[in-house]
Design a protein around this motif. Structure first.
Motif, short mmCIF file in Angstrom:
data_model
loop_
_atom_site.label_atom_id
_atom_site.label_comp_id
_atom_site.label_asym_id
_atom_site.label_seq_id
_atom_site.Cartn_x
_atom_site.Cartn_y
_atom_site.Cartn_z
N GLU A 1 0.82 -1.21 0.00
CA GLU A 1 0.00 0.00 0.00
C GLU A 1 0.85 1.26 0.00
OE1 GLU A 1 -2.84 -0.09 3.18
OE2 GLU A 1 -4.06 -1.63 2.18
N ALA A 2 2.17 1.10 -0.08
CA ALA A 2 3.05 2.28 -0.02
C ALA A 2 3.05 3.02 -1.34
CB ALA A 2 4.46 1.84 0.34
N LEU A 3 3.54 4.23 -1.33
CA LEU A 3 3.78 5.06 -2.52
C LEU A 3 2.51 5.39 -3.27
CD1 LEU A 3 6.94 3.26 -3.97
CD2 LEU A 3 6.83 4.97 -2.17
N LYS A 4 1.38 5.37 -2.58
CA LYS A 4 0.13 5.66 -3.27
C LYS A 4 -0.41 7.05 -2.95
CE LYS A 4 -1.21 0.81 -3.77
NZ LYS A 4 -0.64 0.71 -5.13
N GLY A 5 0.38 7.86 -2.29
CA GLY A 5 0.00 9.25 -2.08
C GLY A 5 -1.36 9.38 -1.42
N ASN A 6 -2.20 10.21 -2.03
CA ASN A 6 -3.52 10.48 -1.48
C ASN A 6 -4.44 9.28 -1.48
OD1 ASN A 6 -4.43 12.82 -0.33
ND2 ASN A 6 -4.17 13.97 -2.22
N ASP A 7 -4.17 8.32 -2.38
CA ASP A 7 -5.10 7.20 -2.47
C ASP A 7 -5.06 6.35 -1.22
OD1 ASP A 7 -5.86 8.11 -4.91
OD2 ASP A 7 -4.44 6.84 -6.02
N VAL A 8 -3.87 6.19 -0.65
CA VAL A 8 -3.76 5.46 0.62
C VAL A 8 -2.89 6.32 1.53
CG1 VAL A 8 -3.16 3.31 1.75
CG2 VAL A 8 -3.86 3.28 -0.65
N ARG A 9 -3.55 7.15 2.33
CA ARG A 9 -2.78 8.04 3.19
C ARG A 9 -2.23 7.32 4.42
NH1 ARG A 9 -6.39 12.16 1.29
NH2 ARG A 9 -7.91 11.80 2.93
N ASN A 10 -2.82 6.14 4.72
CA ASN A 10 -2.34 5.38 5.87
C ASN A 10 -2.03 3.95 5.45
OD1 ASN A 10 -4.67 7.41 7.17
ND2 ASN A 10 -2.70 7.41 8.15
N PRO A 11 -0.90 3.78 4.79
CA PRO A 11 -0.58 2.44 4.27
C PRO A 11 -0.32 1.42 5.38
CG PRO A 11 1.26 3.95 3.94
CD PRO A 11 0.13 4.77 4.44
N LYS A 12 -0.85 0.23 5.17
CA LYS A 12 -0.63 -0.86 6.13
C LYS A 12 0.78 -1.42 5.99
CE LYS A 12 -5.22 -2.60 7.00
NZ LYS A 12 -5.91 -1.59 6.14
N TYR A 13 1.24 -2.07 7.05
CA TYR A 13 2.57 -2.68 7.04
C TYR A 13 2.48 -4.12 6.54
CZ TYR A 13 4.76 1.19 9.51
OH TYR A 13 5.27 2.42 9.83
N ASP A 14 3.47 -4.51 5.74
CA ASP A 14 3.56 -5.90 5.30
C ASP A 14 4.71 -6.57 6.01
OD1 ASP A 14 1.50 -6.02 3.21
OD2 ASP A 14 2.73 -4.46 2.26
N LYS A 15 4.62 -7.88 6.10
CA LYS A 15 5.67 -8.64 6.76
C LYS A 15 6.92 -8.68 5.88
CE LYS A 15 3.36 -11.75 9.90
NZ LYS A 15 1.93 -11.39 9.72
N GLY A 16 8.07 -8.60 6.50
CA GLY A 16 9.33 -8.60 5.78
C GLY A 16 9.46 -9.77 4.82
N VAL A 17 9.08 -10.96 5.27
CA VAL A 17 9.26 -12.14 4.43
C VAL A 17 8.37 -12.05 3.19
CG1 VAL A 17 7.55 -13.53 5.71
CG2 VAL A 17 9.38 -14.68 4.40
N ASP A 18 7.16 -11.51 3.37
CA ASP A 18 6.26 -11.36 2.21
C ASP A 18 6.83 -10.35 1.22
OD1 ASP A 18 4.61 -13.12 3.47
OD2 ASP A 18 3.29 -11.57 4.32
N ILE A 19 7.46 -9.32 1.75
CA ILE A 19 8.06 -8.31 0.86
C ILE A 19 9.20 -8.94 0.07
CG2 ILE A 19 9.31 -6.12 0.80
CD1 ILE A 19 7.77 -5.42 3.44
N TYR A 20 10.06 -9.69 0.79
CA TYR A 20 11.15 -10.38 0.09
C TYR A 20 10.61 -11.25 -1.03
CZ TYR A 20 15.79 -9.60 2.19
OH TYR A 20 17.01 -9.10 2.53
#
Lengths: 1040, 545
Positions: B152-171
């Motif tokens: 949900e990051a880098l979405k500016g106004n569309d998602v002003r409060n981005p949720k956190y993802d787990k490190g392993v899922d990001i990898y």
């Protein structure tokens, strides 16, 4: 306003015997300055026998008997009855000052009976404005009208003020009212270039209900200025001169016991003297002669007594002086004036000169009338750009120095940074004298303002007005920094890391212009008892601004300060802005027998700033919006016959208004923009950075819904006037720059994000006169304003939002509140919790404190006149708010200069109002002394990071104006070229009363510059604010 | 009469309304005329600045790690950095040089912008480069902060409060993004991507090298996470093998030089040596050699480099001027460092010019090591040196199962490190020979005492520490966290811990950083959902210690 109830008749001839028969009386009707009044009606009292005065005010009337009296009436003057004691009569009429029946200039320059208006207005006449010879209009208005808050946010030769009418309506946008000069909307900045002596009258339209036809420009109310025009009378030349002196009124509270030093004696805990120390943690002053600083290269020594110099810091400043010379010439159809103002500041070297010329002309030809108005102002200033360094180095100096000793820094060794008593000065070893001298800005501003008004009276019921106006400002400024290299001796002996100061130069040019036109038709008709008038019109405005800057901190020849002499690439900047606003408006006013009034207004706006930010296509309806307002008033003393039986009540009016106004708080061409990446381009390789801010796709205009009700009462033939207004304003869809978490890819976003409401009560009471005996007359005018506000909604479920300078928007609270770091407190008692070591801890969370702007403002004008003497005093109180003086307060504490840092004698102390844990509960602390004290405490984070240590009441009482004028009797000048002389003594801000908690500075001061609109975030002053001043002077005016 | 009035009225009214409604184009003036906006900018010209910023982040955001890893230290003339040295962190740390969270997200946002535009216009090469570089940023963010806003990051106004993802899922998602980027690169016609040869500052439009970069990035992640649950190392390696391009090899560093010069200096040089105004940079002024690496200026107090007779020491650190105050610049015999991390400064003998400056500037021997051409030197993003060390470790751990032996790959890596610093492969071989049997240099080294390590994996990690000095301290920090290797130790020399909070206290380095204040202020609910963070115990997902 003075109200002369006296009159006198002058016998020109004696020996005329009263006759029992009819006789002929002749004479002249004049106004108080002695000018003839034409077309006045002179009636034999109690009869229908009347004549009119001619163009020169002369009349001749045949009366029936020796005891006949004459009644003189004229529009705009009080009626007067004269008992002639001879055959030649001179009547001196007094201008009509009855507030209730006075006329006011409203929007579109329309002159209206105040009694017919459904909204609140106030007007200030020329004499009230200029009684204390203010340099600008803002100072002349301060304290005189309810609902008006003018804060002088800095002293110095270019004074900055912030004006609000009825608080704020936009959280982050413009909250200052619009300025209308002779019917033409003009940028507010022109207030600084207006000559107050050219102003005939100022009307204040306090709410958007009064300014619906101006739309977003008028949402914050309006200041309607009418300038002097030629009147039909003999040519008159007025020459006046004012000289005023400005002195530092007060400095922060200093300690006066300890001089320079840093370390504490490990055995006694007391400070020890250090000759090169800049901080003041030394031993107690004892008057002994000591060496300050270090030996010079030839063994020279600076020997000074170690004793407190009470004015040592203040002596850095000088007595400022303002010379103001005015010449004006007024005749039948034109008025011409010139003014020269030369200001020499309290900061040595700072000067500002302003020259203004103005011309007003008008011509009537049958049904056609044209007027023309042009004014030009040229300002030149030369100021230091190092206010902060100067003020830090002045206030920071240890108490044993008289700073005036160090003035000649270029020639005197111990005054130069090489030999200055301390090498620890901030910012590259600049002494205050050096800092002000090597950092300069010289600038020029030219303001030109012109407008043309044409009106044509087509029929009795229809006339047209076309008004076109333009204003242009261009300014240029050159800021320079001289180079400086420390001497070799300085480097070896004193400070090996002393940095050379590189020369730098920055040039900036700016120009802005505004063009506006309005065309409207007025219809007037009467249907039976109902008067109907309507206005339908159209207006257009275009604003343009353009600025260019170039700077370099890297110059080839260090003594030749020119951008052309740079090495490498200069920094350049260009900015432009353009916006257009077009509006169609209509207004219908109904008047039922001069007793009840109803007015409805509507406006349809099209604003280019509403166009989508991303350049996508749009239609007219996307950028347009409609709004309207209704107001009504009833004159109860006419409507309810029984009221007129109450003898002392002669005027009673109730009024109400409701309106909505759209406001566009978006700048023009304000899309988030890309910047050139650091060091790009590399050759032909381009590189740009994406914007760090983002924005909502389409904005809704902010709307201000204004509702107000008011009552106006006149008692005892309007000797007592009372006016009260209550209002609420609902401000919706507030556009905010909301800070975003960096993980969104941006740091802020512009959105419609908040709603708030403000409301207030305004009271005005005028007693004219409150006291009168013979020639002595005393008037009293009072005004009171109470205003408060409440945030009702924030976007994203947010509860609070910081906008900078500790100002926060918090749901359910007034805008704005301070949120600050405080000490950890016991929740039960609110007292500071100290540990076993007697020390408190700073709460890592912010705590909410008071309002940042005043909630209560009280103004008082007292004037007394006796024969030709007039004494006027204007006082003002503001309160209900708090201020934060953290930058200055921390600096003074860090350096051991402040009275605070000496309040416990530099010994351990029991923390005032503290509690300590006794093992089971918190108990009152009476005997646990602080473990650290002296510098170790006052210069620590434990003291300075608790910002609440620098929070205090923002209340004050100021004697804004005090003036004594004497007008020589007109009769002295009979037959002379000189027609009148007035002399006066004036003073401004002579006295200020502050609460004890405010140990630092003027509560009006505020940091500005963090916002395009001189900062909505108020209440926090910075080190850039110079000390407050008081002004006093004298003036003389000649009329020819 | 009345009728006429109304007619006239209507006429006047109509004419006024007509006058008042100007045509729409008169109001279409809101586009910026001076500042570049999305509408007036060729989006492709954002890429060079984004890449230059990546190089800047790599070079200058990690001073605290250069210190913690034992390379650099604070000059004794300066006040200590409370947070960095006493570990009393707040969530604004670090601020000097740049905040990695803010810098990496903003930089990722730039790549995101170009990637989206490229997808719209069909510029596959731009799109692929941005996917790879964005992945590089998120890999670093995950390594430093653990769970972070990603999907949900880098979405500016569309998602002003981005949720956190787990490190392993990001990898795991980054692996797939890199696969997709490789597919795009293979199909992309570089020639059809306007200005790619100029705007691709790294490989000038060479798709093959970008694929190798992507594979190297994957290998870095596999090396970090090979022990962590939730991933499939063998499967990922199979994908790399099936793709077939391999990794960045000797001389194939991802580095840039858009035209650095004295007035537009290389970011490392600008941050730690001279600025564009030819003045000593604020940061560089207090950066000195760490005694752990170079010793304390006497024959009896060597650091690790000199203990091994490593000629890289002279490339990385200059010898101090023994008597600068007298204006006599006389080079000392040995490099001299300062112990790092004590609460109070070491006033005597550990200030200013008495100490070794790091590799960048000195009046007598400028332009050494990492910035051989001074301000005009190349800036690196991911070096061939690191790639070769990653391959050596992967071979040693059986992640890479074919090709050269781990020992050979280690030798190649050491040689590449020497060459990278301006030395020769021959000097590297001599260095290895001279330190035969010492396990910090010799792959076949033997324990130098009871309980001390033998060669093999220990040698690879020790040599990686020597080699990535100044280049990639975050990678060395990752090694520190995921293994228990204490560099140097085992080579027969132990100068003590690299950092000491209190004299005599054992060091324990943070295993992550706090989330920044901006998250707590503006994305509060989501960051609070990550619980209370302890920088000494809340390890990132692959940190199995």
């Amino acid at each position: 306003m003075r109200r002369f109830l006296t009159f006198f008749a002058v016998l020109m001839l004696s020996g005329m015997l009263a006759s029992a028969q009819s006789r002929v009386l002749s004479g002249q009707v004049r106004d108080i300055p002695g000018e003839p009044v034409k077309f006045a009606t002179v009636t034999e009292t109690g009869t229908r026998n009347a004549v009119q005065t001619d163009a020169t005010g002369n009349f001749s009337i045949k009366v029936s008997g020796p005891s006949s009296k004459l009644t003189v009436t004229a529009v705009g003057y009080d009626d007067q009855t004269i008992t002639p004691s001879g055959n030649v009569v001179i009547a001196n009429l007094v201008r009509n000052t009855q507030e209730m029946t006075a006329v006011v200039v409203t929007s579109l320059g329309q002159v209206r009976q105040k009694s017919s208006l459904g909204y609140s207005t106030a007007s200030v006449k020329s004499k009230e404005l200029t009684q204390a010879n203010p340099v600008n209009l803002q100072n002349g208005l301060t304290g005189k009208v309810s609902g008006l808050n003018i804060a002088t946010t800095n002293s110095g030769v270019i004074g900055t003020t912030r004006i609000t009418l009825r608080g704020i309506r936009s959280l982050t946008g413009n909250n200052q009212p619009m300025l209308v000069i002779d019917g033409v909307p003009t940028p507010l900045g022109f207030l600084n270039s207006l000559n107050p002596n050219d102003i005939a009258d100022v009307s204040l339209l306090k709410s958007a209900s009064a300014t619906v036809v101006y739309g977003p420009d008028g949402v914050n109310g309006a200041i309607i200025v009418t300038t002097k025009r030629g009147t039909v009378r003999k040519p008159m030349i007025t020459v006046s001169h004012t000289t005023q002196f400005e002195k530092i009124a007060y400095m922060p509270d200093f300690q006066s016991r300890w001089g320079s030093g840093y370390n504490q004696d490990p055995n006694t805990g007391l400070g020890t003297f250090e000759p090169i120390e800049q901080q003041s943690w030394g031993d107690q002053f004892d008057g002994s002669i000591r060496q300050m600083g270090q030996d010079g290269p030839n063994g020279e020594q600076l020997l000074l007594p170690y004793s407190y110099q009470a004015n040592g810091r203040k002596n850095f400043f000088q007595t400022g002086m303002t010379n103001q010379t005015d010449v004006s010439y007024s005749t039948g159809d034109f008025y011409i004036s010139a003014q020269n103002v030369a200001i020499k500041g309290t900061l040595p070297g700072d000067v500002n000169n302003r020259r203004t010329v103005a011309l007003n002309a008008q011509k009537e030809y049958n049904r056609f009338k044209a007027s023309f108005n042009v004014r030009f102002t040229n300002s030149k200033y030369d100021v230091t750009t190092a206010n902060a360094q100067v003020y830090y180095n002045v206030t920071g100096a240890p108490g044993q120095y008289d700073l005036s000793r160090f003035e000649n820094w270029r020639t005197d060794y111990f005054s130069s940074p090489n030999g200055y008593y301390t090498p620890y000065l901030v910012n590259f070893n600049r002494t205050p004298y050096m800092a002000k001298d090597i950092n300069r800005q010289k600038g020029k501003t030219n303001d030109i303002l012109g407008n043309v008004e044409l009106s044509y009276k087509a029929t009795n019921w229809l006339n047209f007005v076309y008004r076109v106006g333009g204003s242009a400002t261009n300014g240029s400024a050159k800021s320079t920094r001289e180079a400086f290299s420390p001497s070799a001796y300085h480097l070896t002996l004193r400070d090996a890391s002393a940095t050379t100061i590189a020369a730098s130069v920055a040039d900036a040019m700016s120009s802005s212009s505004r063009f506006s036109s309005e065309f409207f038709a007025n219809f007037n008709t009467k249907y039976k008892k109902l008067g109907i008038s309507a206005t339908l019109g159209q207006s257009f405005r275009e604003t343009n601004s353009n600025d260019v800057s170039a700077s370099s901190g890297n110059l080839g020849q260090s003594t030749f300060l020119s951008i052309q002499n740079r090495i490498g690439e200069p920094s350049v900047g260009v900015g432009t802005s353009k916006s257009r606003l077009s509006r169609v408006f209509g207004k219908v006013s109904l008047d039922y027998e001069g007793m009840a009034f109803l007015e409805g207004t509507g406006s349809y706006d099209k604003d280019s700033r509403n166009a989508p930010r991303n350049g996508s296509s749009f239609t007219n309806s996307d950028i347009s919006y409609f709004y309207s307002g209704v107001n009504a008033s009833v004159l109860l003393h006419k409507a309810i016959p029984s009221l007129s039986n109450i003898k002392f009540l002669n005027f009673a009016k109730v009024r109400a208004a409701i309106s909505s106004t759209g406001n566009v708080p978006l700048g023009a061409q304000q899309d988030p923009f890309f910047t050139v990446g650091t060091f790009f381009p590399y050759g032909s390789t381009l590189g740009y950075n994406i914007p760090t801010s983002t924005y909502q796709q389409k904005f809704k205009p902010e709307f201000v819904y204004n509702k107000e009700v008011g009552i106006e009462l006149g008692f005892m033939k309007n000797k007592i006037n009372f006016e009260a207004t209550y209002y609420t304003q609902d401000n919706t869809d507030q556009v905010l720059d909301l800070s975003l978490a960096n993980s969104t890819g941006f740091t802020s976003s512009k959105l419609n994000a908040a709603e708030f409401r403000n409301n207030g009560l305004e009271l005005d009471l005028k007693l004219t006169p409150i006291f009168k005996m013979g020639d002595l007359s005393i008037d009293l005018k009072m005004n009171y304003t109470h205003q408060t506000s409440k945030v009702t909604k924030l976007v994203d479920g947010l509860n609070q939002l910081g906008i900078g300078n500790y100002n926060w928007v918090i749901v359910g609270q007034p805008v704005y509140k301070f949120r600050l770091y405080d000490y950890v407190r016991d929740s039960a008692t609110g007292k500071v919790i100290v540990g076993a070591d007697g020390m408190p801890t700073v709460n890592s969370n912010l705590t909410t404190f008071g309002n940042t702007t005043p909630t209560d403002i009280f103004g008082l004008t007292l004037s007394a006149s006796y024969k030709g003497f007039t004494l006027t005093a204007v006082g003002e109180y503001r309160g209900g708010n708090q201020i934060v003086v953290d930058q200055l307060g921390q600096f003074l504490d860090d350096n051991g200069i402040s009275a605070r840092s000496g309040q416990y004698g530099r010994r351990a102390f029991v923390w005032p109002n503290s509690v300590v844990f006794d093992g089971t509960k918190y108990v009152e602390n009476t005997n646990v002394y602080t473990q650290s004290y002296n510098r170790e405490f006052w210069n620590s984070d434990l003291n300075t990071s608790a910002i609440t240590n620098y929070l205090c009441s923002g209340a004050f009482w100021k004697l804004r104006e005090l003036s004594l004028n004497y007008e020589f009797p007109t009769k002295l000048f009979k037959g002379n070229t000189v027609k009148g002389i007035t002399v006066g003594l004036t003073g401004r801000n002579l006295l200020t009363w502050l609460p004890k908690t405010n140990q630092w500075t003027d509560p009006e001061f505020s940091s500005n510059g963090n916002s395009a609109y001189t900062g909505n975030a108020q209440g926090r002053s910075t080190a850039y604010n110079l000390p407050p001043t008081r002004i006093f002077g004298a003036n003389v005016t000649f009329q020819f | 009469m009345k009728l006429i009035n109304i007619k006239k009225l209507a006429l006047v009214a109509t004419s006024i309304v007509v006058l008042g409604t100007g045509c729409k184009s008169d109001f279409d003036i809101n586009a910026s005329t001076e500042d570049l906006t999305a509408g007036s900018l060729n989006y492709r010209d954002v890429l060079p600045s984004a890449i230059a910023t990546s190089a800047k982040i790599v070079a200058s955001d990690w001073k605290f790690l250069q210190n913690w890893m034992g390379y650099w230290a604070r000059s004794g003339s300066y006040q200590n950095d409370q947070e960095e040295e006493s570990y009393n962190f707040t969530n604004t740390f670090p601020t000097a040089g740049g905040n990695p969270w803010n810098d990496l997200y903003y930089n990722a946002s730039s790549y995101n912008y170009v990637e989206n535009k490229a997808r719209e216009t069909g510029d596959a090469f731009y799109e692929a480069i941005c996917m790879i570089m964005k992945s590089h940023n998120f890999q670093m963010l995950t390594d430093v902060y653990g769970n972070i806003p990603y999907a949900e990051a880098l979405k500016g106004n569309d998602v002003r409060n981005p949720k956190y993802d787990k490190g392993v899922d990001i990898y795991n998602d980054i692996f797939r993004k890199l696969d997709a980027a490789i597919v795009l690169l293979k199909s992309a016609e570089a020639a059809n991507n306007e200005k790619i040869a100029t705007n691709d500052l790294v490989f000038k439009g060479n798709a093959g090298l970008w694929i190798k970069f992507a594979n190297t990035l994957k290998l870095r992640m596999l090396i970090h996470a090979f022990q962590a649950p939730g991933g499939d190392v063998a499967a990922e390696m199979a994908i790399i093998n099936a793709e077939g391009s391999g990794f960045l090899m000797a001389g194939e560093s991802a580095k840039i030089n858009p035209g650095y010069s004295a007035s537009k200096p290389n970011p490392f040089y600008r941050t730690f040596a001279l600025t564009e105004n030819q003045t000593l940079s604020g940061q560089g002024d207090f950066v000195k050699a760490n005694g752990y690496a170079v010793g304390f200026g006497t024959a009896q107090s060597p650091g690790y480099y000199r203990w091994n007779g490593d000629p890289r020491e002279g490339k990385l650190y200059i010898k101090p001027d023994v008597n600068p105050d007298a204006g006599v610049y006389q080079a000392a015999t040995y490099q001299k460092g300062i112990p790092y991390g004590a609460i109070s400064g070491f006033a005597t003998g550990f200030t200013g010019s008495d100490l070794s400056a790091i590799n960048a500037i000195n009046l007598t021997s400028p332009n050494t090591g990492l910035t051989p051409a001074g301000a005009a030197s190349d800036a690196w993003i991911l070096t061939s040196v690191e790639s070769l060390f990653l391959q050596a470790e992967a071979r040693e751990r059986g992640i890479i199962t074919t090709g050269s032996s781990a020992e050979q790959r280690l030798t190649d890596a050491i040689r590449e490190s020497f060459v990278f610093l301006g030395l020769t492969a021959t000097q590297a071989d001599t260095y290895i020979t001279n330190n035969a049997s010492y396990p910090d240099v010799d792959y076949n080294g033997v324990p130098q005492g009871p309980g001390l390590p033998a060669g093999g994996i220990f040698t690879i990690l020790s040599q990686k520490w020597f080699a990535l000095n100044g280049i990639a301290p975050y990678e060395v920090w990752s090694d520190y966290r995921r293994t228990d290797v204490v560099y140097g130790e085992g080579g027969g020399f132990d100068p003590g811990p690299s950092i000491s909070i209190l004299p005599g206290a054992e060091s324990q380095l943070p295993v992550r950083l706090y989330y920044p204040q901006s998250e707590y202020s503006f994305n509060e609910a989501n960051v609070q959902a990550q619980g209370t963070i302890n920088v000494f115990t809340n390890r990132v997902f692959w940190d199995m210690q």
